[in-house]
Design an enzyme around this catalytic site. Sequence first.
Site, mmCIF file in Angstrom:
data_model
loop_
_atom_site.group_PDB
_atom_site.id
_atom_site.type_symbol
_atom_site.label_atom_id
_atom_site.label_comp_id
_atom_site.label_asym_id
_atom_site.label_seq_id
_atom_site.Cartn_x
_atom_site.Cartn_y
_atom_site.Cartn_z
ATOM 1 C CB SER A 140 10.258 -3.391 -5.105
ATOM 2 O OG SER A 140 11.601 -3.755 -4.890
ATOM 3 C CG ASN A 141 12.262 -8.415 -5.260
ATOM 4 O OD1 ASN A 141 13.136 -8.490 -4.410
ATOM 5 N ND2 ASN A 141 12.514 -8.109 -6.529
ATOM 6 C CG HIS A 142 9.511 -9.667 0.280
ATOM 7 N ND1 HIS A 142 8.891 -8.694 1.018
ATOM 8 C CD2 HIS A 142 8.533 -10.426 -0.266
ATOM 9 C CE1 HIS A 142 7.580 -8.862 0.945
ATOM 10 N NE2 HIS A 142 7.339 -9.902 0.167
#
Length: 405
Positions: free
Chosen positions: A217-219
Amino acid sequence: MASDVTALPLEGRRILLGITGSIAAYKAAVLCRLLKCAGAEVRVVMTPLAKQFITPLTMATLSKNPILVEFFDPENGAWNSHVALGEWADCYLIAPATANTLAKMAAGVADNLLLTTYLSARCPVVVAPAMDLDMYAHEATQQNLRTLRSRGVEIIEPAEGELASGLRGKGRMSEPEQITAFVAELLDEKKKSLAGKRMIVTAGATIEAIDPVRFISNHSSGKMGYAIAGELAARGAEVTLITGRTALSTPRGVRRVDILSAAEMYAEAVRAYAEADGGVMCAAVADYTPAEVAQTKIRKHDGEMTLTLRRTQDIAAELGRQKGDRLLVGFALETDDEEAHAEEKLRRKNFDFIVLNSLRDAGAGFRGDTNKVTFIDRAGREELPLLSKREVARRIADKIETFLK
Ligand code: PMT
């Protein structure tokens, strides 16, 4: 038969009136009355000190609602929920706002109900400062006002005139008639401008499963996309928010569709865009996903491990292909050669305009409450200063309005 009855300027609007401890609090009684006469439902929250300047009985009688001062009712322990108050209001108007309260708002201090309500309010917040001229002119106060303005708080400048100290200068709270007119105009503008338009907004991060335990995923927190969805809805648009997993609550009036993966977001976005007048692609979508998802937890072993990834579908590019005369707004999150990359995405994904944010700018991008963006379209570029995400959302909505007109 045509009616000759003109709708009241604040008909059906819910105004939360915050009163702080200033001599100008006496004007809050007139202000409350004018808001009610303009058709608004008014609830009042006061700081403990404000009670020394105007009685809760006066304000309760005028607003026709109990006055809220403490976090809970000491008689029966009933909790006064600042979150519910913030959600109830269409506008949080703090008038008068003292230098002390403005400083606490800027610093995020939460030591009374009026302040905790400010921190959780999602509606437009308006302050009408009132204080002595030197306090108003002091760099500390001016800095606090700049901070609040950059976070999207609307400030009704005080007037010049005679002050409680006997001095003359700038610091008198604006008159109740002007404050009422300001609030009516603010809400009216937001109510009508996108009425009848259907918009989709993507927000947050997608999650690509590796096995039942892990994912890629990412931030992205969703804050930027949620602010845009909320702003478009506040201006009357019918908004579908297609969102990855976030800790945020759904903005008022927005239809929310929860997804996890890029593939799920693709399916929902394509479906909703077919019915829409436009879309804003704010989500941080995975470009790659595991080629295979393990059905059981992958066990660790000695040595390296290789994960094979395959490309996801590009949602924005697909909507760009289907676009026709609909509006499509993209984002570009870059770390280098920012403008060239953004311009390439503008063309390739067929956006009407793209919102560039760079991780090289302090306060921009993921997770925080601020962003620093540049709008790029085929006519040119417009660089904005560091602003609250709420204010960036307003600027995006302003630009969307010019395209949809
Ligand atoms: O959520 P926050 O914490 O508030 O952070 C906000 C943000 C940084 C996520 C936001 O401001 C932002 O920049 N969003 C876009 C992030 C991104 O993925 O940018 P990109 O340059 O990789 O993608 C370009 C555009 O194509 C974007 O509009 C993106 O939504 C879209 N895209 C990308 C890949 C893909 N498979 N499908 C897409 O639709």
